[in-house]
Write an enzyme that holds these catalytic residues in place. Structure first.
Site, PDB file in Angstrom:
ATOM      1  N   ASP A 140      34.221  42.852  33.878  1.00 27.57           N
ATOM      2  CA  ASP A 140      33.668  42.616  35.222  1.00 27.57           C
ATOM      3  C   ASP A 140      34.033  41.218  35.716  1.00 27.57           C
ATOM      4  OD1 ASP A 140      32.326  43.287  37.510  1.00 27.57           O
ATOM      5  OD2 ASP A 140      30.316  43.103  36.666  1.00 27.57           O
ATOM      6  N   GLY A 141      34.128  41.082  37.030  1.00 26.73           N
ATOM      7  CA  GLY A 141      34.353  39.767  37.633  1.00 26.73           C
ATOM      8  C   GLY A 141      35.764  39.539  38.164  1.00 26.73           C
ATOM      9  N   HIS A 190      42.389  42.004  39.672  1.00 27.53           N
ATOM     10  CA  HIS A 190      42.624  43.179  38.820  1.00 27.53           C
ATOM     11  C   HIS A 190      43.945  43.017  38.064  1.00 27.53           C
ATOM     12  CE1 HIS A 190      39.185  44.960  40.636  1.00 27.53           C
ATOM     13  NE2 HIS A 190      39.743  45.304  41.769  1.00 27.53           N
ATOM     14  N   TRP A 247      34.659  54.892  42.682  1.00 29.59           N
ATOM     15  CA  TRP A 247      35.352  55.702  43.700  1.00 29.59           C
ATOM     16  C   TRP A 247      34.850  55.366  45.105  1.00 29.59           C
ATOM     17  CZ3 TRP A 247      39.744  57.925  42.598  1.00 29.59           C
ATOM     18  CH2 TRP A 247      39.985  58.472  41.335  1.00 29.59           C
ATOM     19  N   LEU A 280      45.106  50.447  15.557  1.00 34.74           N
ATOM     20  CA  LEU A 280      44.011  50.382  16.526  1.00 34.74           C
ATOM     21  C   LEU A 280      43.950  51.642  17.398  1.00 34.74           C
ATOM     22  CD1 LEU A 280      41.924  48.643  18.237  1.00 34.74           C
ATOM     23  CD2 LEU A 280      43.910  47.957  19.613  1.00 34.74           C
ATOM     24  N   ARG A 325      23.709  44.165  32.910  1.00 35.58           N
ATOM     25  CA  ARG A 325      23.313  45.567  33.078  1.00 35.58           C
ATOM     26  C   ARG A 325      24.391  46.466  32.492  1.00 35.58           C
ATOM     27  NH1 ARG A 325      23.644  43.688  38.573  1.00 35.58           N
ATOM     28  NH2 ARG A 325      25.778  43.876  39.342  1.00 35.58           N
TER      29      ARG A 325
HETATM   30  C1  IPE Z   1      31.209  48.087  36.050  1.00 36.99           C
HETATM   31  O1  IPE Z   1      31.497  47.082  36.961  1.00 36.99           O
HETATM   32  C2  IPE Z   1      32.324  49.095  36.015  1.00 36.99           C
HETATM   33  C3  IPE Z   1      33.564  48.651  35.398  1.00 36.99           C
HETATM   34  C4  IPE Z   1      33.762  47.498  34.836  1.00 36.99           C
HETATM   35  C5  IPE Z   1      34.638  49.612  35.428  1.00 36.99           C
HETATM   36  P1  IPE Z   1      30.959  47.142  38.464  1.00 36.99           P
HETATM   37  O2  IPE Z   1      31.380  45.874  39.112  1.00 36.99           O
HETATM   38  O3  IPE Z   1      31.413  48.400  39.109  1.00 36.99           O
HETATM   39  O4  IPE Z   1      29.385  47.215  38.256  1.00 36.99           O
HETATM   40  P2  IPE Z   1      28.169  46.796  39.184  1.00 36.99           P
HETATM   41  O5  IPE Z   1      28.409  47.456  40.513  1.00 36.99           O
HETATM   42  O6  IPE Z   1      28.191  45.313  39.308  1.00 36.99           O
HETATM   43  O7  IPE Z   1      26.969  47.285  38.469  1.00 36.99           O
HETATM   44  C1  IPE Z   2      35.798  44.689  37.479  1.00 41.10           C
HETATM   45  O1  IPE Z   2      35.832  43.675  38.419  1.00 41.10           O
HETATM   46  C2  IPE Z   2      36.858  45.740  37.703  1.00 41.10           C
HETATM   47  C3  IPE Z   2      36.339  47.045  38.140  1.00 41.10           C
HETATM   48  C4  IPE Z   2      35.092  47.360  38.260  1.00 41.10           C
HETATM   49  C5  IPE Z   2      37.322  48.067  38.447  1.00 41.10           C
HETATM   50  P1  IPE Z   2      35.145  43.824  39.834  1.00 41.10           P
HETATM   51  O2  IPE Z   2      36.121  44.403  40.781  1.00 41.10           O
HETATM   52  O3  IPE Z   2      33.874  44.559  39.717  1.00 41.10           O
HETATM   53  O4  IPE Z   2      34.884  42.296  40.215  1.00 41.10           O
HETATM   54  P2  IPE Z   2      33.587  41.685  40.875  1.00 41.10           P
HETATM   55  O5  IPE Z   2      32.419  42.119  40.057  1.00 41.10           O
HETATM   56  O6  IPE Z   2      33.526  42.225  42.261  1.00 41.10           O
HETATM   57  O7  IPE Z   2      33.812  40.222  40.831  1.00 41.10           O
HETATM   58 MG    MG Z   3      31.946  44.014  39.391  1.00 42.54          MG
END
Ligand code: IPE
Ligand code: IPE
Ligand code: MG
Length: 226
Positions: free
Chosen positions: A16-17, A33, A65, A127, A179
């Site tokens: 995430d992030g 990404h 999605w 792996l 979470r």
């Molecule tokens: C969780 O990240 C899903 C993936 C890393 C693929 P999100 O960015 O979609 O989650 P929320 O919306 O912060 O809970």
């Molecule tokens: C995680 O990064 C990648 C996916 C959920 C596909 P995010 O796209 O959720 O990045 P933030 O959370 O918005 O920074």
């Molecule tokens: Mg995110």
């Protein structure tokens, strides 16, 4: 690098992030990404080097999605390119690839590329690298329950998409969110959680090693008395 002796058999990542990483640099979200793919590669190489047997990555959730069409399109394209580009890395490092999730929602060319790579790597013994694509824990439990009922089965874990894969010992979530976001809801019953503020594109070997040290310091009791 300081790697503990007690390692997880299965480590999983909620990556995430990426969007925030890009925004902080004044770039489009999708640039995050792209950078995140390099983190996946770094973590995968570390798992091979340190002898971890299973590494899984939450790459795209069912809820994802609902993101803008352009971002979803970019992510699917990136998935396809990255998978194809890693063919020789998988073969050279004895990596077996698995892709788990609601495959019916993926495009025909992406499904074809996945089938090809999963087939080509199926006998690799090092792996096992698992990508969760179009996955959600609630979807997994419902599809498992439906199939179990149809077959009159009793053990739901045999019907989850993760059947045969050990439950994760360690879950790492980056970017400071604490979470589960509809990830492996059943399989994480006794998983250790490590949350780090590091954004996924900055999560490399050093950050991974720190998460492994944190894991090694935990006392896992599984409800028993020690
Ligand atoms: C969780 O990240 C899903 C993936 C890393 C693929 P999100 O960015 O979609 O989650 P929320 O919306 O912060 O809970
Ligand atoms: C995680 O990064 C990648 C996916 C959920 C596909 P995010 O796209 O959720 O990045 P933030 O959370 O918005 O920074
Ligand atoms: Mg995110």
């Amino acid at each position: 690098m300081n790697i503990p002796e007690k390692l997880p058999v299965h480590v999983t990542f909620i990556m995430d992030g990426n969007g925030r990483w890009a925004r902080e640099r004044g770039m489009e979200r999708v640039r995050g990404h792209l950078e995140g793919v390099s983190s996946v590669r770094a973590v995968m190489e570390a798992c091979v080097e340190w002898g971890i047997k299973y590494a899984s990555f939450y790459a795209f959730s069912e809820e994802n999605w609902s993101r803008p069409e352009q971002e979803v399109g970019y992510l699917m394209e990136l998935m396809m390119k990255s998978l194809k580009g890693e063919y020789s890395t998988f073969m050279d490092n004895d990596v077996r690839l698995l892709v788990l999730g609601n495959r019916a929602r993926l495009s025909r060319p992406l499904n074809a590329a996945i089938d090809y790579l999963v087939g080509a790597t199926k006998d690799n013994k090092g792996l096992t690298m698992i990508l969760f694509l179009s996955y959600s824990g609630q979807w997994d439990i419902s599809q498992a329950a439906l199939r179990m009922a149809a077959e009159g089965g009793k053990d739901i874990s045999k019907y989850l998409v993760t059947a045969g894969i050990p439950d994760p010992d360690l879950l790492v979530r980056t970017s400071g969110e604490k979470r589960i976001s509809n990830y492996m809801l059943w399989q994480t019953a006794y998983t250790e959680f490590v949350f780090t503020d590091t954004l996924w594109p900055d999560f490399r070997k050093e950050e991974f090693a720190a998460a492994l040290r944190e894991y090694a310091s935990r006392d896992r009791r599984f409800g028993k008395v020690k």
